[in-house]
Design a protein around this motif. Structure first.
Motif, PDB file in Angstrom:
ATOM      1  N   SER A   1      29.751  26.207  11.007  1.00  0.00           N
ATOM      2  CA  SER A   1      30.648  25.375  10.260  1.00  0.00           C
ATOM      3  C   SER A   1      31.219  24.155   9.822  1.00  0.00           C
ATOM      4  O   SER A   1      30.086  23.644  10.293  1.00  0.00           O
ATOM      5  N   ILE A   2      31.824  24.140   8.495  1.00  0.00           N
ATOM      6  CA  ILE A   2      31.579  22.836   8.073  1.00  0.00           C
ATOM      7  C   ILE A   2      32.808  22.490   7.751  1.00  0.00           C
ATOM      8  O   ILE A   2      33.616  23.530   6.894  1.00  0.00           O
ATOM      9  N   VAL A   3      33.468  21.393   7.523  1.00  0.00           N
ATOM     10  CA  VAL A   3      34.718  21.282   7.992  1.00  0.00           C
ATOM     11  C   VAL A   3      34.365  19.682   7.310  1.00  0.00           C
ATOM     12  O   VAL A   3      33.727  18.904   7.899  1.00  0.00           O
ATOM     13  N   THR A   4      35.367  19.239   6.790  1.00  0.00           N
ATOM     14  CA  THR A   4      35.625  17.934   6.334  1.00  0.00           C
ATOM     15  C   THR A   4      36.776  17.617   6.313  1.00  0.00           C
ATOM     16  O   THR A   4      38.248  17.889   5.907  1.00  0.00           O
ATOM     17  N   ILE A   5      36.831  16.296   6.458  1.00  0.00           N
ATOM     18  CA  ILE A   5      37.767  15.313   7.124  1.00  0.00           C
ATOM     19  C   ILE A   5      38.138  14.011   6.237  1.00  0.00           C
ATOM     20  O   ILE A   5      37.144  12.813   7.276  1.00  0.00           O
ATOM     21  N   PRO A   6      38.252  14.200   5.246  1.00  0.00           N
ATOM     22  CA  PRO A   6      38.160  12.841   4.500  1.00  0.00           C
ATOM     23  C   PRO A   6      39.165  11.727   4.952  1.00  0.00           C
ATOM     24  O   PRO A   6      38.586  10.778   4.884  1.00  0.00           O
ATOM     25  N   ASP A   7      40.104  12.145   5.704  1.00  0.00           N
ATOM     26  CA  ASP A   7      40.968  10.573   6.208  1.00  0.00           C
ATOM     27  C   ASP A   7      40.060  10.315   7.486  1.00  0.00           C
ATOM     28  O   ASP A   7      40.131   9.442   8.071  1.00  0.00           O
ATOM     29  N   GLY A   8      38.848  11.053   8.046  1.00  0.00           N
ATOM     30  CA  GLY A   8      37.487  10.569   8.882  1.00  0.00           C
ATOM     31  C   GLY A   8      38.487  10.509  10.367  1.00  0.00           C
ATOM     32  O   GLY A   8      39.920  10.896  10.615  1.00  0.00           O
TER      33      GLY A   8
ATOM     34  N   GLU B   1      23.932  10.038  -0.515  1.00  0.00           N
ATOM     35  CA  GLU B   1      25.792  11.065  -1.807  1.00  0.00           C
ATOM     36  C   GLU B   1      25.585  12.187  -1.436  1.00  0.00           C
ATOM     37  O   GLU B   1      26.620  12.478  -1.672  1.00  0.00           O
ATOM     38  N   ASN B   2      25.260  12.981  -0.726  1.00  0.00           N
ATOM     39  CA  ASN B   2      25.002  14.419  -0.100  1.00  0.00           C
ATOM     40  C   ASN B   2      26.233  14.061   0.696  1.00  0.00           C
ATOM     41  O   ASN B   2      27.078  15.336   0.266  1.00  0.00           O
ATOM     42  N   ILE B   3      26.219  13.897   1.689  1.00  0.00           N
ATOM     43  CA  ILE B   3      27.183  13.888   2.191  1.00  0.00           C
ATOM     44  C   ILE B   3      28.700  12.732   1.695  1.00  0.00           C
ATOM     45  O   ILE B   3      29.875  13.266   2.252  1.00  0.00           O
ATOM     46  N   GLU B   4      29.073  12.184   0.633  1.00  0.00           N
ATOM     47  CA  GLU B   4      29.832  11.206  -0.360  1.00  0.00           C
ATOM     48  C   GLU B   4      30.225  13.399  -0.412  1.00  0.00           C
ATOM     49  O   GLU B   4      30.950  13.712  -0.956  1.00  0.00           O
ATOM     50  N   LYS B   5      29.260  14.592  -1.632  1.00  0.00           N
ATOM     51  CA  LYS B   5      29.504  14.820  -2.447  1.00  0.00           C
ATOM     52  C   LYS B   5      30.382  15.942  -1.365  1.00  0.00           C
ATOM     53  O   LYS B   5      31.469  16.664  -1.496  1.00  0.00           O
ATOM     54  N   MET B   6      29.908  16.395  -0.316  1.00  0.00           N
ATOM     55  CA  MET B   6      30.926  17.237   0.518  1.00  0.00           C
ATOM     56  C   MET B   6      32.446  16.957   1.425  1.00  0.00           C
ATOM     57  O   MET B   6      33.502  17.197   1.231  1.00  0.00           O
ATOM     58  N   ILE B   7      32.261  14.602   0.968  1.00  0.00           N
ATOM     59  CA  ILE B   7      33.899  14.898   1.848  1.00  0.00           C
ATOM     60  C   ILE B   7      34.648  14.432   0.270  1.00  0.00           C
ATOM     61  O   ILE B   7      35.941  14.823   0.712  1.00  0.00           O
ATOM     62  N   SER B   8      33.966  14.073  -0.390  1.00  0.00           N
ATOM     63  CA  SER B   8      35.217  15.094  -1.875  1.00  0.00           C
ATOM     64  C   SER B   8      34.975  16.567  -2.712  1.00  0.00           C
ATOM     65  O   SER B   8      35.405  16.293  -3.775  1.00  0.00           O
TER      66      SER B   8
ATOM     67  N   ASP C   1      35.767  19.752  -4.233  1.00  0.00           N
ATOM     68  CA  ASP C   1      37.229  20.576  -4.039  1.00  0.00           C
ATOM     69  C   ASP C   1      37.201  21.823  -3.984  1.00  0.00           C
ATOM     70  O   ASP C   1      37.903  22.169  -3.951  1.00  0.00           O
ATOM     71  N   SER C   2      36.056  22.906  -4.008  1.00  0.00           N
ATOM     72  CA  SER C   2      35.663  23.727  -3.739  1.00  0.00           C
ATOM     73  C   SER C   2      34.000  24.399  -2.212  1.00  0.00           C
ATOM     74  O   SER C   2      33.389  23.250  -2.478  1.00  0.00           O
TER      75      SER C   2
ATOM     76  N   LEU D   1      37.781  22.846   3.892  1.00  0.00           N
ATOM     77  CA  LEU D   1      38.420  20.813   3.259  1.00  0.00           C
ATOM     78  C   LEU D   1      39.249  20.080   3.597  1.00  0.00           C
ATOM     79  O   LEU D   1      40.474  21.109   3.093  1.00  0.00           O
ATOM     80  N   ASP D   2      38.955  19.048   2.748  1.00  0.00           N
ATOM     81  CA  ASP D   2      40.530  18.322   3.237  1.00  0.00           C
ATOM     82  C   ASP D   2      41.098  18.906   4.829  1.00  0.00           C
ATOM     83  O   ASP D   2      42.513  18.591   4.887  1.00  0.00           O
TER      84      ASP D   2
END
Length: 145
Positions: free
Chosen positions: A79-86, A123-130, A132-133, A13-14
């Motif tokens: 594998s999943i990686v979130t990049i909130p800043d894009g 909504e699910n994409i938003e949940k993934m981006i934000s 916390d775990s 995450l992040d």
């Protein structure tokens, strides 16, 4: 989704990444580190991006290897990686959720359909981006039968 295909070790995450190549190497590296693919697979993921972008819309990209990379896949995994800043994926596309896929045989088709179902809901994409775990992301995928 079966735990061996997606588990907490496969989710980061992040993360801050600079550019498409670094992003693909990062998401592919998780697959390598967790024993899903040989490291040559990551090069095939980059090759795939050169042929056609794996950007899917809604801030999501699904990097995966080329057709001739199947022999470098040990077992099916994502594998999943979130990049909130894009991260810039070219052509004006920004990616905030990267989902790396390695499929043994035709197993990737089932995996892709689950990803499509989850990512069809903005909504699910938003949940993934934000998220916390890792558990929050696992829960989204476990809801899909």
């Amino acid at each position: 989704m079966e735990n061996q295909i997606l588990n907490e070790q496969n989710i980061q995450l992040d993360v801050k990444l600079n550019g498409k190549e670094e992003a693909v190497r990062h998401v592919g590296g998780i697959l390598v580190d967790n024993g899903y693919v040989e490291k040559e697979y990551v090069e095939k993921m980059l090759e795939r991006e050169e042929v056609t972008s794996t950007y899917m819309g809604n801030y999501v990209a699904i990097p995966h290897g080329t057709e001739d990379s199947k022999d470098t896949v040990t077992k099916t995994g994502i594998s999943i990686v979130t990049i909130p800043d894009g991260v810039d994926f070219g052509s004006g596309n920004t990616v905030k959720v990267l989902i790396g896929i390695a499929g043994k045989g035709d197993e990737h088709l089932e995996v892709l359909s689950k990803i499509a179902i989850v990512c069809a809901e903005e909504e699910n994409i938003e949940k993934m981006i934000s998220a916390d775990s890792s558990e929050e992301i696992l829960a989204l995928f476990n809801e899909v039968e």
